[in-house]
Design a protein around this motif. Structure first.
Motif, PDB file in Angstrom:
ATOM      1  N   GLU A 124      44.080  46.741  24.867  1.00  0.00           N
ATOM      2  CA  GLU A 124      43.700  46.076  26.120  1.00  0.00           C
ATOM      3  C   GLU A 124      44.847  46.219  27.120  1.00  0.00           C
ATOM      4  N   ALA A 167      38.209  41.426  40.417  1.00  0.00           N
ATOM      5  CA  ALA A 167      38.305  41.254  38.949  1.00  0.00           C
ATOM      6  C   ALA A 167      37.121  40.425  38.459  1.00  0.00           C
ATOM      7  N   ALA A 168      36.813  39.347  39.181  1.00  0.00           N
ATOM      8  CA  ALA A 168      35.693  38.477  38.760  1.00  0.00           C
ATOM      9  C   ALA A 168      34.400  39.289  38.718  1.00  0.00           C
ATOM     10  N   SER A 169      34.146  40.072  39.787  1.00  0.00           N
ATOM     11  CA  SER A 169      32.856  40.794  39.822  1.00  0.00           C
ATOM     12  C   SER A 169      32.824  41.881  38.732  1.00  0.00           C
ATOM     13  N   THR A 170      34.021  42.459  38.396  1.00  0.00           N
ATOM     14  CA  THR A 170      33.964  43.484  37.314  1.00  0.00           C
ATOM     15  C   THR A 170      33.614  42.795  35.991  1.00  0.00           C
ATOM     16  N   GLN A 171      34.170  41.561  35.785  1.00  0.00           N
ATOM     17  CA  GLN A 171      33.796  40.861  34.525  1.00  0.00           C
ATOM     18  C   GLN A 171      32.287  40.599  34.511  1.00  0.00           C
ATOM     19  N   ALA A 172      31.773  40.271  35.718  1.00  0.00           N
ATOM     20  CA  ALA A 172      30.351  39.870  35.777  1.00  0.00           C
ATOM     21  C   ALA A 172      29.465  41.024  35.332  1.00  0.00           C
ATOM     22  N   SER A 173      29.664  42.206  35.965  1.00  0.00           N
ATOM     23  CA  SER A 173      28.670  43.257  35.644  1.00  0.00           C
ATOM     24  C   SER A 173      29.376  44.589  35.411  1.00  0.00           C
ATOM     25  N   THR A 190      43.403  44.970  38.205  1.00  0.00           N
ATOM     26  CA  THR A 190      42.154  44.444  38.802  1.00  0.00           C
ATOM     27  C   THR A 190      40.949  44.944  38.017  1.00  0.00           C
ATOM     28  N   SER A 244      40.669  46.049  35.031  1.00  0.00           N
ATOM     29  CA  SER A 244      40.892  46.196  33.576  1.00  0.00           C
ATOM     30  C   SER A 244      39.568  46.049  32.825  1.00  0.00           C
ATOM     31  N   ALA A 245      38.590  45.304  33.391  1.00  0.00           N
ATOM     32  CA  ALA A 245      37.296  45.173  32.675  1.00  0.00           C
ATOM     33  C   ALA A 245      36.563  46.503  32.675  1.00  0.00           C
ATOM     34  N   TRP A 246      36.745  47.298  33.747  1.00  0.00           N
ATOM     35  CA  TRP A 246      36.054  48.588  33.781  1.00  0.00           C
ATOM     36  C   TRP A 246      36.976  49.704  33.258  1.00  0.00           C
TER      37      TRP A 246
END
Lengths: 615, 502, 486, 104
Positions: free
Chosen positions: C323, C194-200, C263, C265-267
């Motif tokens: 969302e 999840a963190a890495s999807t938020q990142a990029s 997990t 959700s950002a993408w």
């Protein structure tokens, strides 16, 4: 419940009671039938006695669009005089019917419908509220349908009933839309206020009166909506006497009289009325000349006489119209009842079967002769005075001091005079074919009708003789009609005949008699099938203009409905099921085919998502 | 309000009764119909209670309100109430339910199984009453759908002709309509955050953006139009009526059709005024097409029931015209038209049911002629109902149609000339209505009596039909009885639309 | 050396079920009577429920860094665990008469089911891709054995084969997806991912990996195009196993989908459209194919595929303005709860009728109301609920709950497709319900009256489902608000 | 060695595996091709693990899990094939089509 309302309710109650106790004895049914209009007559007389009436509008309930308790009534000379006439004629017809309908199985429903009709007519007469007027107006149409179709075993009775109702209903579209326009613009349903407001604004007046005129043409059988009246003769004669001679057909004229200020505010409508009246007047008279059936002659004569009243209204004289309405009611009812008596005796209404009945039916002969004389307009009889008043009004208009253009006055005068001649001709022909000359048709013992039938004839003959004199200055009629009128109109006393008009009408009379005598009346009866006899092709016009296109439209709509819409809806259903079957072919059982399909779908998804995310 | 137990009682009594019948097992066959009459009579008494409790002077506001939270996740409250718009309809439903119950006592349609039939009729009653009382969008939708299953069973099992296909078309068409309506409701709920009809009507709905209102209005109207039925969505009605048993047809024509128009007046007009002002002329156009189309189509029908079904399309056209004017007179006329059509067409279907029972058919090809002779009273009733239905002034049918014309003369929406053209076309529809009813009377009533032996109207038929006959005459002579109740509530509705008018 | 701290109490539900499986196997060996195994099974499940409730909010199997534990129990996962446990209890009740009639070996049956359930209980609480795939495999593999475990039915092996091949193919593809995701993000646990999807934003390889990951989920919930195995396998297997597959294994699939979508959700722009298309196609395809279906179990198979489509709708709505959040998950879980009750009920009735009259074709249900009114009314109610027509109120309300999500997020076409799908669905549910109440036709049907030995338990199963459906209809927030209540 | 080489190998293995899965008639060969696919995955996992070399060595641990999963699957797969052979006498995958829709 105010007096006018009581007058309306009494015959209605008689009708309901008559219907409910359907199976009871004839005597009881007869007494109820006569009691209804008689009681109304008494109330009308009481009302007449206590004139001058104070408030013209007796407000028997709240009115206004959303609380339409339509029982607001109006009591003025016009209303009371016509009400008196209606009750008088209705009572006589009920009495006459006891004899005439002796062997009719459905007598109680017949009598009930006549009482209901009387109530409806009285409702129109005393209506102070537009909606109460519409209620009376339509219920009259219904009763005419029911009574024409009284012996619905016969085909032409059924056809005539439907034709009568639909043709008048076509007119009623205009009537109802006119009333809607009136209520819509003036915001009130009370007739005096509505008429007052409408007559102030000429466009509204023209539109409203034009539309209402449509209804009047339908109900009062004027060209082009007149064709139903001759066919309505399929109904029993007393019905023709009451409804298709005296009252209902005159209701149209009465309504125009009631809303007259509005009509006066729209000269174009009056001109149109005049033209239509002239066409109807002359056309009907000519057609009457060649009819082979006694009642159809009288029917066409009624159409022509009604045109006189409409012409009188057109040239600006309401009182002449009302006067002719009243006098015509008496002598035409008399003629129809007399004709009924003859038919009752001879067994058929065709002129081929009558002739030389003078000796065997003296009373009928006498009364019918008086009626015919009145119809033609011979001096002492009421017909003369009322017709003269119409001519005077026309002459008055011709001099140009009326709302309508002078040429309209001249047109009406000329056509009226010519029609007098033709009327004289057909009246004489009828008289001769019925009473004079050899007895035609199969010989059967002809004897005078029972007293219960000829007494009404005599009673009707009285007003036919005397009613004319009320029109002179000494008489009360002109002031009477004006009395208590909400909007007093032209100077009273205009009803007295003028010298010029008398001269013209007498000469026309003589010409007519001459033509009548010379015509080969005996052989020229004809079979009534000729183009002229069948109403100058108006029926064919109805068929082509209205009935046939309607049937085509109906067939197209039903095909469109069951075809297009139905098939699209069921098509959707069948389509879904079919697509279901196609999909089933993907499920053939081989797992490797399943997996390959799944994986290809996955690959496609990956590619598309890549493209989508990239953009 | 102390007496707000009345409305839930009106729902619970028939519900419990149908459950009892379900549980009672096969021995209940004998007393099922009497039990049905009993329950309906209790319903009628409760209805009178509601009428008594109802305060005429406060007819504009909701009364006897019951409010309990039911499903918080969906904002659904079990909220019931009654006001000027719904009171006449609830009274009509209770009355028709009672008449239907009395009629079925000795005339259970063909495959018998009286227990199941009465149970389904009671369930139908719950659905109908619930729809008119619900004040919550989702609750309205639920009761709207509760009606479908019992009606489907009525047509599919007690019907005649190809009843299965007719029942399926009926339920699938109506469910599609109601699901479309649901999507419209959800838009309103999502956009305004509330499902309470009263709050939505008092201005909460107006805050929605223009095209959201338009989308929601079109969807909801689409769903309700299927139910009304509005032209081109009407094809299910004739099949349903031809196949349905008498009692089914009476309730289908008498009350089910009113749910559509009631929904429009109660939900769409006050909640989505801006959209309604845009849609009104189109609604008027469809209404008038419906009037003319219904009249022309019924003239061409070869079956008595189909003629009446198409006449219903015509009459509901007048009601829709009344609603589309968005004026006080127009909407009052529409509500009155609802009640009048319910009573008169209910009576018509009862009479036609009687004819079908005596002659075994309703098709013109095989119907015997001369009903006036063979069964005079039944013939008279057929004539009376037909005349009332074609809008004879003095009988109830006239005021609904006439006043919607008056309303159409002065619509609240700006397109006055367009409405006047519609007005004239609608008036032409009246003549066509007269034409096809007279054709029916001429074909069925008049003519030489070919089936001599036919028993006339029986006692239980009189008992079941007299209230309808009486009401047709009473409402015809004194329409003010209904207008008194509906007018204040309609003025509230029109006020909420007034804001949106240019 | 970092030692993983393991708090066994949190893992209790899985451990209890696994132990129960062993005990059941041994019990059947010792006592030679299948009924005992079923008894043990039911007791284990009953035992597992309180543990599951107790474990709410805990986490365990944590590595060096405290954050990424492998097993995290959120209220959402407890709700899903409850659905799984209760549904399996009902399936066991349904299966006991098969076991009693020796059509299915009792001990092995219960052992396999409990193994599968232990996996299913694990899935909702996993916190990284590795444990997720292992848990999914633990759920699937025993079911293939269950499908094959049917004496006297040659087609059972074929059914098992189809399900097996489909499963291993989709697992292989998903593993490849995970490999790609790991390759591009270097993380396996959900928090890090999840963190890495938020990142990029998603790189192409990651996008491909994401879509391939959905394969195993699509297989488990039998969403079109990964559905083809379901009708054949349900038909081949015994009815209780089919019920198990259609509810429990589908619930496991949805748990996995919820975790994955949480997990990533950002993408959401990657997976949301895919899920949307999946939902639309599944709803329409499932209902369309069910229209002409005549075999009872196959019809229920297609119906459960269509219902899976409805459950996908809230997740698909994330493609619009909405969302990922409780609005979506509550709708999914709410529908799952109601779906479990209705679907199991329908399968239970079919199980009873199939066993007594051998009825396979749904026309054999003609006039069931005459022969056994109770069963007919129950089946009618379940079908009405599945169709979303009153008196099946809960079915209607959950559909409304699910429909409100795409309407709220502006995905109009999905709302329209769902509307059309429900109408098509109503057609065949109604057709079947009508059969029940029609007059029984001429040839005599074996009467359902005489109860078979041991078949009272399946009647109990029907009763439980009926009770659940009715209570949900009266108090819908029990189902719709299950997650908030835990 | 650049990361792309092992990835190419894994893609090749995976591709051959998928081909074998979809085309081979003999069920056992189908199972073998699935093994190929899983090994393809393992190669790429190990390659990525070497590339990332992060603390938990997640790639290699997943590879071991995949191997165990493959073993379990094959065990069960062979059991099912055995049953299929006993029931039908042949383990041809494309013959096992008794369960299907009949669009008649």
């Amino acid at each position: 419940m105010t007096a006018p309302l009581v007058m309306v309710v009494l015959p209605a109650v008689a009708a309901v009671v008559g219907l409910l106790l359907g199976g009871m004895s004839r005597a009881a049914a007869a007494t109820i039938a006569v009691a209804g209009p008689l009681a109304a007559l008494v109330v009308a007389a009481l009302l007449a006695a206590e004139q001058p009436w104070d408030a013209p509008i007796v407000d028997a309930g709240f009115h206004g669009v959303l609380q339409p308790f339509p029982a607001a009534t109006v009591v003025d000379g016009l209303a009371v005089s016509v009400a008196l006439m209606v009750c008088f004629v209705a009572t006589l017809v009920q009495i006459y019917s006891i004899g005439y309908m002796k062997d009719e199985p459905r007598y109680s429903s017949y009598a009930a419908f006549i009482s209901l009709f009387t109530a409806a007519m009285l409702a129109v007469v005393v209506a102070g509220d537009l909606l109460f007027l519409v209620v009376g107006w339509e219920v009259m149409g219904l009763c005419s349908y029911l009574l024409i179709g009284q012996n619905w075993e016969q085909h032409e009775a059924r056809r005539a009933a439907v034709k009568a109702f639909l043709v008048t209903k076509v007119g009623d579209i205009g009537f109802i839309v006119g009333v809607v326009v009136l209520i819509g613009t003036t915001g009130t349903t009370l007739i005096p206020n509505a008429v007052q407001a409408a007559s102030s604004d000429s466009t509204v007046a023209t539109v409203a009166s034009g539309l209402i005129l449509l209804g009047v043409l339908g109900k009062s059988a004027q060209f082009p909506l007149h064709a139903w009246l001759p066919d309505a003769m399929a109904g029993p004669s007393p019905v023709s006497a009451l409804i298709h001679a005296a009252t209902m057909v005159a209701a149209g004229v009465y309504v125009v009289a009631r809303l007259y200020p509005m009509f006066l505010a729209s000269p174009e409508v009056l001109t149109a009325m005049a033209v239509i009246a002239c066409i109807t007047m002359l056309g009907a008279a000519v057609i009457a000349l060649v009819q082979s059936d006694m009642k159809r002659v009288l029917a066409w004569s009624t159409v022509s006489q009604l045109a006189y009243m409409v012409a009188a209204l057109a040239v600006g004289s309401r009182d002449a119209a009302v006067f002719h309405l009243l006098s015509h009611a008496f002598f035409k009812a008399l003629l129809f009842l007399a004709a009924g008596a003859v038919i009752h005796a001879v067994g058929s209404s065709a002129l081929r079967d009558t002739g030389g009945l003078r000796q065997s039916m003296p009373v009928t002969f006498m009364t019918m002769s008086i009626g015919l004389l009145a119809l033609v307009g011979v001096f002492p009889l009421s017909g003369f005075f009322s017709k003269e008043s119409v001519l005077v009004a026309a002459e008055h208009a011709a001099e140009g001091d009326e709302v309508v253009a002078p040429w309209v006055g001249w047109l009406v005068l000329v056509v009226a005079v010519v029609t007098i001649a033709v009327t004289a001709a057909y009246a004489l022909r009828l008289w001769m074919l019925t009473w004079v000359g050899p007895r035609r048709g199969e010989a059967r013992p002809i004897h005078e009708t029972p007293p219960v039938m000829y007494v009404p004839l005599v009673l009707l003959a009285v007003p036919t003789l005397l009613f004319g004199f009320t029109a002179l200055d000494v008489g009360a009629l002109p002031t009477w009609i004006q009395a208590n009128a909400t909007q007093p109109l032209a100077t009273p006393g205009a009803l007295t005949p003028g010298l010029l008009t008398i001269a013209l009408s007498v000469t026309a009379l003589l010409v007519g008699v001459g033509v009548g005598l010379r015509g080969r009346w005996s052989s020229g009866i004809g079979d009534g099938r000729s183009f002229l006899a069948r109403g100058l092709g108006v029926d064919a016009a109805y068929d082509w203009l209205a009935v046939r296109p309607l049937l085509v439209l109906v067939r197209w709509v039903t095909e469109f409905d069951s075809g297009v819409i139905q098939r699209t809806v069921s098509g959707v259903g069948v389509g879904t099921v079919a697509s279901g079957r196609q999909l089933q072919r993907t499920q053939r059982g081989d797992v490797q085919r399943y997996v390959s399909a799944a994986l290809t779908a996955l690959i496609v998804a990956v590619v598309i998502t890549l493209v989508a995310v990239a953009t | 309000m102390t007496s707000n137990w009345l409305l839930p009682a009106l729902l619970v009594v028939p519900l419990l009764a149908s459950v009892i019948l379900l549980v009672a097992g096969r021995r209940a066959e004998s007393w099922a119909t009497w039990f049905g009459v009993g329950v309906q009579s209790v319903g009628l008494v409760l209805m009178l209670g509601v009428l008594a409790e109802y305060k005429r002077n406060m007819s504009g506001s909701m009364q006897l309100v019951v409010d309990a939270e039911w499903v918080p996740e969906l904002l659904v409250h079990f909220r019931l109430g009654v006001d000027g718009i719904s009171l006449p309809l609830i009274a009509l439903t209770s009355l028709l339910g009672w008449c239907a119950a009395v009629y079925t006592v000795r005339r259970v349609p063909e495959p018998g199984r009286a227990r199941a039939l009465v149970g389904l009729l009671l369930l139908l009653q719950v659905g109908l009453l619930g729809t008119f009382m619900a004040l919550d969008l989702i609750l309205f939708f639920l009761f709207f759908e509760v009606v479908l299953a019992p009606m489907w069973f009525l047509i599919a099992f007690w019907g005649s002709g190809e009843r299965r296909r007719a029942a399926n078309t009926f339920i699938l068409y109506t469910v599609l309509g109601s699901v479309v309506m649901l999507v419209g409701f959800l838009i309103v709920i999502v956009k305004t955050g509330s499902a309470d009809m009263v709050a939505l009507a008092n201005g909460l709905g107006e805050q929605m953006s223009g095209n959201a209102q338009l989308a929601a209005a079109l969807l909801i109207l689409g769903g309700l139009a299927v139910k009304t039925p509005m032209w081109p969505f009407h094809t299910w009605l004739p099949d349903a009526h031809t196949a349905a048993p008498t009692v089914g047809s009476v309730l289908l024509a008498g009350v089910l059709l009113k749910m559509g128009t009631y929904g429009m007046v109660r939900i769409v007009v006050p909640t989505l005024p801006d959209a309604m002002v845009q849609i009104a002329p189109y609604l008027a156009a469809f209404a008038v097409i419906g009037i003319l189309y219904g009249a022309l189509a019924s003239y061409g029908q070869q079956d008595l029931k189909r003629v009446i079904a198409f006449s219903s399309v015509g009459h509901m056209g007048f009601v829709l015209l009344g609603i589309s004017t968005l004026s006080v007179v127009g909407i009052n006329a529409a509500l009155f038209g609802n009640i009048a059509h319910g009573i008169i067409t209910g009576l018509l279907f009862f009479v036609v049911g009687g004819i079908k029972q005596r002659t075994g058919t309703t098709a013109f090809a095989s119907l015997p002629r001369g009903l006036y002779a063979s069964a005079p009273r039944l013939g008279f009733l057929l004539g009376f109902a037909a005349v009332a239905s074609l809008g004879m002034p003095g009988l109830a049918g006239f005021w609904g149609e006439f006043l919607s014309l008056v309303g159409a003369y002065h619509p609240a929406v700006p397109e006055h000339l367009f409405y006047r053209v519609m007005l004239v076309l609608a008036a032409v529809g009246m003549v066509l209505a007269a034409a096809y009813f007279l054709r029916v009377l001429r074909r069925v009533g008049q003519g030489a009596a070919s089936q001599a032996t036919m028993d006339d109207v029986a006692a239980d038929e009189w008992l079941s039909w007299t209230p309808l006959i009486a009401l047709t005459v009473v409402l015809g002579l004194a329409p003010v009885l209904v207008f008194q109740v509906t007018d204040p509530a309609v003025r509230m509705v029109v006020e909420s639309v007034a804001g949106a008018l240019p | 050396m970092t030692i993983q701290s393991i708090d066994l109490m949190v893992l209790a539900p899985t451990i209890v079920v696994a132990l129960g499986a062993l005990v059941a196997l041994i019990a059947e060996l010792v006592t030679r009577r299948g009924q005992v195994a079923v008894g043990v099974g039911l007791v284990t499940l009953a035992f597992a429920v309180p543990f599951a409730l107790a474990a709410s909010g805990e986490q365990t199997l944590c590595g060096a860094v405290d954050a990424d534990c492998a097993y995290v129990v959120a209220p959402l996962s407890v709700a899903l665990q409850l659905i799984v446990l209760v549904s399996t209890a009902i399936v066991l009740l349904m299966a006991s008469s098969d076991i009693a009639a020796r059509r299915v070996p009792g001990g092995e049956f219960v052992f396999l089911i409990l193994c599968s359930v232990s996996g299913a209980v694990l899935v909702p609480a996993t916190n990284d891709l590795v444990t997720l795939i292992v848990a999914l495999e633990v759920v699937s593999l025993p079911t293939f054995a269950l499908v094959a475990l049917r004496r006297g039915e040659p087609r059972a092996a074929e059914a098992a084969l189809k399900a097996f091949i489909f499963s291993i193919a989709s697992v292989a593809v998903s593993l490849y997806g995970i490999a790609l995701l790991y390759g591009t993000t270097g993380a396996v646990s959900f928090n890090e991912l999840a963190a890495s999807t938020q990142a990029s934003g998603p790189s192409p390889l990651a996008t491909a990996g994401m879509v391939m990951l959905l394969a195993v989920v699509a297989f488990k919930i039998a969403a079109i195009p990964f559905h083809a195995w379901a009708p054949d396998t349900y038909q081949g297997a015994t009815v209780p196993v089919a019920a198990y597959l259609s509810v429990v294994s589908k619930a496991a699939g949805f748990s996995a989908l919820l975790l994955i979508t949480w997990t990533f959700s950002a993408w959401s722009q990657v997976w949301a459209p895919v899920v949307a298309v999946l939902a639309g196609v599944t709803m329409l395809g499932g209902n369309l194919l069910a229209l002409r279906q005549r075999l009872a179990v196959r019809l229920l198979a297609w119906s459960s595929i269509a219902q899976a489509g409805y459950i996908l709708v809230p997740l698909a709505a994330v493609a619009g303005r909405l969302e990922w959040g409780p609005g979506v998950t509550n709708a999914v879980v709410g529908y799952l709860v109601a779906y479990a009750a209705m679907n199991l009920g329908a399968f239970a009735v079919v199980a009873v009728v199939a066993r007594r009259t051998g009825a396979v074709d749904w026309a054999d249900y003609r006039g069931l109301a005459r022969r056994s009114p109770g069963l007919a009314v129950a089946l009618a109610l379940f079908l009405a609920s599945l169709a979303g027509l009153p008196p099946g109120l809960i079915g209607l309300l959950v559909k409304v709950r699910v429909l409100i999500v795409p309407v709220g997020s502006g995905v109009w076409w999905l709302a329209a497709v769902m509307a059309v799908a429900t109408v098509i669905g109503l057609a065949y549910y109604l057709a079947w319900a009508a059969q029940l109440f029609r007059q029984p036709d001429s040839e005599a049907r074996p009467s359902v009256a005489e109860p078979e030995t041991g078949s009272w338990t399946s009647i109990v199963a029907v009763a439980i489902c009926l009770a659940l459906t009715v209570t949900f209809s009266i108090a819908p927030s029990l189902a719709l608000g299950l997650v908030d209540r835990l | 060695m650049h990361l792309s080489l092992p990835l190419l190998l894994s893609v090749a293995l995976f591709g051959i595996g998928v081909y074998g899965l979809l085309v081979r008639r003999n069920a056992i060969l189908v199972l073998m091709s699935v093994e190929l696919m899983l090994n393809g995955v393992n190669v790429s996992l190990v390659a990525f693990d070497v590339f990332w070399a992060e603390a938990l060595r997640a790639g290699q641990s997943l590879a071991i899990f995949v191997i165990t999963i493959a073993a379990a699957e094959i065990g069960l797969g062979l059991a099912i094939l055995l049953l299929l052979y006993r029931m039908r006498g042949s383990i041809a995958v494309d013959e096992a089509t008794d369960l299907r829709e009949d669009p008649a």
